[in-house]
Design a protein around this motif. Structure first.
Motif, mmCIF file in Angstrom:
data_model
loop_
_atom_site.group_PDB
_atom_site.id
_atom_site.type_symbol
_atom_site.label_atom_id
_atom_site.label_comp_id
_atom_site.label_asym_id
_atom_site.label_seq_id
_atom_site.Cartn_x
_atom_site.Cartn_y
_atom_site.Cartn_z
ATOM 1 N N THR A 1 -6.272 -4.133 -7.534
ATOM 2 C CA THR A 1 -6.771 -2.777 -8.438
ATOM 3 C C THR A 1 -5.659 -2.765 -9.094
ATOM 4 N N LEU B 1 -3.017 -0.416 -10.493
ATOM 5 C CA LEU B 1 -2.764 0.809 -11.081
ATOM 6 C C LEU B 1 -2.712 0.976 -12.852
ATOM 7 N N SER C 1 0.162 5.848 -8.778
ATOM 8 C CA SER C 1 -0.655 6.102 -9.996
ATOM 9 C C SER C 1 -0.587 7.066 -9.997
ATOM 10 N N GLU C 2 0.206 8.270 -9.033
ATOM 11 C CA GLU C 2 0.281 9.739 -9.242
ATOM 12 C C GLU C 2 1.107 10.029 -10.065
ATOM 13 N N ASN D 1 0.955 -1.253 0.298
ATOM 14 C CA ASN D 1 0.314 -0.037 0.000
ATOM 15 C C ASN D 1 1.116 0.995 0.089
ATOM 16 N N ALA E 1 1.979 2.165 -3.201
ATOM 17 C CA ALA E 1 0.384 2.559 -4.590
ATOM 18 C C ALA E 1 0.532 3.212 -5.336
ATOM 19 N N GLU E 2 0.253 4.305 -4.212
ATOM 20 C CA GLU E 2 -0.058 5.850 -4.064
ATOM 21 C C GLU E 2 1.218 6.385 -5.053
ATOM 22 N N TYR F 1 2.661 6.710 -12.483
ATOM 23 C CA TYR F 1 2.568 6.339 -13.816
ATOM 24 C C TYR F 1 1.872 7.185 -14.519
ATOM 25 N N LYS G 1 0.070 -3.527 -10.013
ATOM 26 C CA LYS G 1 -1.278 -3.975 -8.715
ATOM 27 C C LYS G 1 -1.468 -3.548 -7.647
ATOM 28 N N THR G 2 -2.306 -3.425 -6.896
ATOM 29 C CA THR G 2 -2.869 -3.579 -5.275
ATOM 30 C C THR G 2 -3.033 -5.139 -4.811
#
Length: 168
Positions: free
Chosen positions: A151, A153, A80-81, A73, A76-77, A83, A146-147
């Motif tokens: 999910t 990403l 995502s921010e 986790n 992940a953020e 890519y 993915k997470t």
């Protein structure tokens, strides 16, 4: 990271620390590559997959296949921010085969903005045949990030995929 092959029997003869040493070396290589890019003025994000799975078309209920890097986790953020599938258009791969596993660093590259995402992962060769078959049948391979809850990403399409696979 050098491409080298080490059989399971060779690894077993050297003792139980082979896997942890190989992972440690992979992470050291990850940081070395990141530092080199940063020295050249690039923005670099490094992530370490908690797990990397290989899926072929014959596994699961999905048409997706390829490498699936599961990020913790806390990674992940930032991923995502950073890519953007339209911006990250190139890649490099660095890897070693040791003790029945492929230790891999995948570098996703945004050449226009001088950004790089380095993903460290490890997959089991014995479980990779479905992915290898799908890649060769489709003449493409995908890296999915993915997470833990599944999910997705981001997904990267590799038209040249041999560096991600074990030696044939």
């Amino acid at each position: 990271m050098t491409d080298e092959t080490d059989t399971s029997a060779d690894a077993q003869r050297r003792g139980p620390n082979v896997a942890s040493n190989a992972w440690k070396r992979t992470l050291e290589d990850l940081e070395t590559i990141a530092e080199e890019r940063r020295d050249d003025g690039w923005d670099v994000l490094t992530v370490k997959a908690a797990q990397t799975d290989t899926l072929g078309r014959d596994t699961g209920s999905t048409d997706s296949f390829g490498l699936f890097h599961v990020l913790p986790n806390n990674h992940a953020e930032p991923f995502s921010e950073t890519y953007d599938s339209d911006a990250y258009t190139e890649y490099l791969a660095y890897g070693s085969i040791i003790g029945g596993h492929k230790y891999l660093i995948t570098e996703l590259i945004d050449p226009d903005n001088e950004r790089s995402i380095l993903i460290a992962g490890r997959y089991t060769l014995a479980r990779a045949q479905g992915m290898i078959t799908a890649a060769r049948d489709e003449d493409v391979l995908y890296t999915h990030v993915k997470t833990i809850d599944g999910t997705i990403l981001g997904t990267f399409e590799h038209e040249e995929y041999d560096p991600l696979l074990p030696d044939s």
